[in-house]
Design an enzyme around this catalytic site. Structure first.
Site, PDB file in Angstrom:
ATOM      1  N   CYS A  80      -2.254   8.702   3.047  1.00  0.00           N
ATOM      2  CA  CYS A  80      -2.273   8.267   1.649  1.00  0.00           C
ATOM      3  C   CYS A  80      -3.665   8.408   1.056  1.00  0.00           C
ATOM      4  CB  CYS A  80      -1.808   6.817   1.547  1.00  0.00           C
ATOM      5  SG  CYS A  80      -0.093   6.564   2.038  1.00  0.00           S
ATOM      6  N   GLU A 129       0.885  -1.169   0.000  1.00  0.00           N
ATOM      7  CA  GLU A 129       0.000   0.000   0.000  1.00  0.00           C
ATOM      8  C   GLU A 129       0.915   1.208   0.000  1.00  0.00           C
ATOM      9  OE1 GLU A 129      -1.399   3.256   1.083  1.00  0.00           O
ATOM     10  OE2 GLU A 129      -1.966   2.370   3.010  1.00  0.00           O
TER      11      GLU A 129
END
Length: 461
Positions: free
Chosen positions: A268, A234
């Site tokens: 993010c 990720e």
């Protein structure tokens, strides 16, 4: 980078740790391997009991842990406590649902017969020790969303946390031990990034998961590929937040502010690129800029603070470079854009308009409270701008037109599409991205099965 707690609100070094040497790393690898041999055979009920106990302990520690997170990486203390509560919730969710998610699967009877079997099934078995390379921005949540499903699946964990949150890393190891997990089930490795490659090459480590930067992801994926080991990555994100004419502008602008500055903008999945239909652009920009400018920046331990400092001096410098590059290339600074005087690594909520493809901020992730505004003539142009990014983590769309929703869901290149709301993670929903945002999924049944040996079991007639 030293392994140390440095308070980002004032730059003061509070605690420093020596990196573990080869002998201690080897001891922990041996312990992980030995523990896995027995832990993998424990019943789901026992794993659930232990994980539920860990959730209870974390809930009891919520205020103390909240202050620790804030001191180590600077998030507002209310958000830090909320992170602890979210982790406890996820632990309980996996404790309750893991057995069902990993239950044996049986194909249709006709397919079993056609295969020549009297019986056939698919069973999910644990892989072994999993190395987790985790970031500082959600120092509890990033770890728990790996550890809870991994432990419930029968794996054991090795945590290499970011070097600026060592106390959080050690707290997590202690938490699982206090809950009753044997020492080898979850271990923290106080090591620098340079030590990761050799550990990942060790045959006892069966898989790895990383949340972090694109360069770090490439390095782990390269080594894991060479060693033929499973990975989940990720990485970065530059999520679009699209506003169409039918949207509730007041609500969209209010949520947009939160979506951009959550965790001091260091997320993010924070919305970063605000793409607004030309018919409502001016009205949205005015509301959004006013909301960003009104935020209170200050001491993250103050309950009234909205935005605290960035986690590191380098992080602030990187953000300033993006803003300065955009300004030099003609972007308009609607609010913020100037480093405040005084100690700590603070940066004000900033809105940039008039973004062009030549600006670095158009292609790079702004990891801090900086938003970019784009004007789109229609839905097609909004999608084009949204997809003109190397990242594809999540996305937000604001419209009350069902046909537009279907188009966005079909055409946006992202791991998630959140309609009339802010991107968030939940244990029941898969989380991850496409393109340079990584691969694989965390959370939900998809996440718990990532680190399982998906085994075909076939019985002859």
């Amino acid at each position: 980078m030293p392994i140390a707690t440095v308070n980002p609100a004032n730059g003061e070094t509070l605690k420093t740790y020596e990196a573990m040497g080869d002998e201690e790393i080897e001891r922990r690898l041996q312990l992980a391997e030995a523990t896995f041999r027995t832990y993998r055979t424990t019943a789901f009920a026992e794993r659930a009991r232990l994980l539920t106990r860990a959730a209870d302990l974390l809930a009891e520690d919520e205020r103390e842990v909240g202050r620790l997170l804030t001191t180590e990486m600077g998030k507002p203390v209310k958000q830090a406590r909320a992170e602890a509560a979210k982790c406890a919730k996820a632990m309980r969710w996996y404790a309750e649902h893991a057995e069902e998610l990993l239950a044996d699967e049986e194909p249709a009877a006709a397919d079993v017969k056609d295969s020549g079997a009297s019986r056939a099934l698919v069973r999910y078995r644990p892989l072994g020790p999993v190395l987790a390379v985790m970031p500082w921005n959600f120092p509890l949540w990033q770890v728990v969303r790996f550890a809870a499903p991994a432990l419930m699946a029968g794996n054991v964990g090795l945590l290499k946390h970011a070097s600026n949150v060592p106390q959080t890393a050690l707290y997590l190891e202690d938490l699982f031990h206090r809950a009753g997990f044997t020492a080898g089930c979850f271990q923290t490795l106080l090591i620098g990034s340079a030590a990761v490659d050799e550990i990942l090459r060790d045959e006892r480590v069966r898989a790895a998961t990383l949340t972090g930067s694109e360069p770090a992801g490439r390095a782990v994926a390269s080594t894991a590929g060479e060693m033929v080991k499973k990975t989940v990555l990720e990485l970065g994100g530059s999520d679009p937040f699209i506003v169409m004419p039918s949207a509730d502008l007041d609500r969209a602008a209010q949520v947009a502010v939160t979506a951009r500055v959550q965790n001091n903008g260091q997320s993010c999945i924070a919305a970063k690129r605000f793409i607004v239909h030309t018919d409502v652009y001016d009205a949205f920009a005015e509301r959004f800029t006013r909301g960003m400018a009104a935020l209170r920046v200050g001491d993250p331990l103050d309950e009234e603070t909205d935005v605290g400092p960035l986690a590191s001096e380098q992080g602030r410098a990187d953000l300033e470079e993006l803003v300065d590059d955009a300004r030099r290339s003609g972007a308009a600074v609607l609010c913020g854009g100037e480093r405040p005087e005084g100690p700590g690594w603070f940066y004000p909520p900033t809105v940039l308009a008039g973004i062009t493809r030549e600006m670095r901020v158009h292609r790079e992730e702004a990891f801090g409270p900086v938003a970019t505004l784009y004007r789109a003539g229609d839905l097609d142009e909004a999608v084009l701008i949204a997809n003109d990014s190397p990242f594809g983590l999540s996305s937000n769309v604001w419209t009350r037109d069902d046909a537009e929703v279907e188009r966005f869901v079909r055409d946006l290149e992202a791991g998630g599409v959140f309609v009339n709301g802010m991107t968030a993670s939940h244990p029941a929903l898969p989380f991850g991205g496409v393109k340079r945002s990584g691969y694989g999924r965390e959370l939900s049944g998809h996440g718990i099965r990532e680190f399982c040996n998906i085994t075909t079991v076939w019985h002859g007639a």
